[in-house]
Motif scaffolding. Structure first.
Motif, PDB file in Angstrom:
ATOM      1  N   GLN A  20       0.824  -1.195   0.000  1.00 26.82           N
ATOM      2  CA  GLN A  20       0.000   0.000   0.000  1.00 26.82           C
ATOM      3  C   GLN A  20       0.862   1.250   0.000  1.00 26.82           C
ATOM      4  N   GLN A  21       0.278   2.360  -0.373  1.00 23.82           N
ATOM      5  CA  GLN A  21       1.038   3.578  -0.571  1.00 23.82           C
ATOM      6  C   GLN A  21       1.357   4.333   0.713  1.00 23.82           C
ATOM      7  N   ARG A  22       0.732   4.047   1.828  1.00 27.63           N
ATOM      8  CA  ARG A  22       1.011   4.785   3.057  1.00 27.63           C
ATOM      9  C   ARG A  22       2.130   4.139   3.859  1.00 27.63           C
ATOM     10  N   SER A  23       3.174   3.743   3.182  1.00 29.28           N
ATOM     11  CA  SER A  23       4.277   3.049   3.833  1.00 29.28           C
ATOM     12  C   SER A  23       5.172   3.986   4.634  1.00 29.28           C
ATOM     13  N   ASP A  24       4.957   5.313   4.541  1.00 24.82           N
ATOM     14  CA  ASP A  24       5.775   6.230   5.312  1.00 24.82           C
ATOM     15  C   ASP A  24       5.384   6.251   6.783  1.00 24.82           C
ATOM     16  N   LEU A  25       4.218   5.709   7.132  1.00 20.38           N
ATOM     17  CA  LEU A  25       3.793   5.657   8.527  1.00 20.38           C
ATOM     18  C   LEU A  25       4.351   4.417   9.208  1.00 20.38           C
ATOM     19  N   LYS A  26       4.712   4.574  10.474  1.00 21.72           N
ATOM     20  CA  LYS A  26       5.249   3.458  11.261  1.00 21.72           C
ATOM     21  C   LYS A  26       4.569   3.440  12.623  1.00 21.72           C
ATOM     22  N   GLY A  27       4.496   2.279  13.219  1.00 26.49           N
ATOM     23  CA  GLY A  27       4.025   2.135  14.597  1.00 26.49           C
ATOM     24  C   GLY A  27       2.575   2.511  14.799  1.00 26.49           C
ATOM     25  N   PRO A  28       2.282   3.241  15.895  1.00 26.34           N
ATOM     26  CA  PRO A  28       0.893   3.602  16.200  1.00 26.34           C
ATOM     27  C   PRO A  28       0.235   4.488  15.142  1.00 26.34           C
ATOM     28  N   LEU A  37     -10.322  10.437   6.807  1.00 21.06           N
ATOM     29  CA  LEU A  37      -9.970  11.800   7.178  1.00 21.06           C
ATOM     30  C   LEU A  37      -8.965  12.435   6.236  1.00 21.06           C
ATOM     31  N   HIS A  38      -8.420  11.684   5.309  1.00 16.97           N
ATOM     32  CA  HIS A  38      -7.409  12.196   4.403  1.00 16.97           C
ATOM     33  C   HIS A  38      -7.910  12.136   2.965  1.00 16.97           C
ATOM     34  N   LYS A  39      -7.592  13.166   2.227  1.00 17.48           N
ATOM     35  CA  LYS A  39      -7.976  13.211   0.818  1.00 17.48           C
ATOM     36  C   LYS A  39      -6.962  12.438  -0.008  1.00 17.48           C
ATOM     37  N   SER A  40      -7.433  11.688  -0.958  1.00 14.41           N
ATOM     38  CA  SER A  40      -6.553  10.961  -1.861  1.00 14.41           C
ATOM     39  C   SER A  40      -6.910  11.340  -3.291  1.00 14.41           C
ATOM     40  N   GLU A  41      -5.969  11.154  -4.172  1.00 13.91           N
ATOM     41  CA  GLU A  41      -6.181  11.472  -5.571  1.00 13.91           C
ATOM     42  C   GLU A  41      -7.122  10.445  -6.196  1.00 13.91           C
TER      43      GLU A  41
END
Length: 101
Positions: A20-28, A37-41
């Motif tokens: 998936q594209q949200r790989s920049d998030l880690k942990g909690p 809550l977030h806009k996506s293209e």
């Protein structure tokens, strides 16, 4: 044995490639991510208009590489007045009542 190991290695690599594209998030932050809550293209989806409908032996014996017909693609339009609603208004939406919003 080499084929099994090679197949497993390819499968493991392909899982990492198509993550998936949200790989920049880690942990909690990853665990508690709220996609609403977030806009996506928006992704544009296309459909073929004049697709040949073959059945029976014609479908079985067709050669896709010999198909020279022009393909016409049309974008699929998504979204309506109902998609803007949230909560009970979305649940109780009645399409036959025109002036809802």
């Amino acid at each position: 044995m080499k084929k099994v190991i090679f197949t497993l290695a390819i499968a493991f690599i392909s899982v990492g490639v198509f993550a998936q594209q949200r790989s920049d998030l880690k942990g909690p932050a990853y665990k508690n991510y709220k996609p609403g809550l977030h806009k996506s293209e928006p992704v544009v989806i296309y459909a073929e208009v004049n697709k040949t409908k073959l059945t029976g032996p014609e479908y079985k014996n067709q050669k896709p590489w010999k198909d020279t017909s022009d393909k016409v693609y049309v974008p699929i339009v998504y979204g309506s007045e109902r998609s803007k609603l949230k909560g009970p208004a979305y649940k109780n939406y009645k399409p036959w009542k025109k002036n809802r919003i």
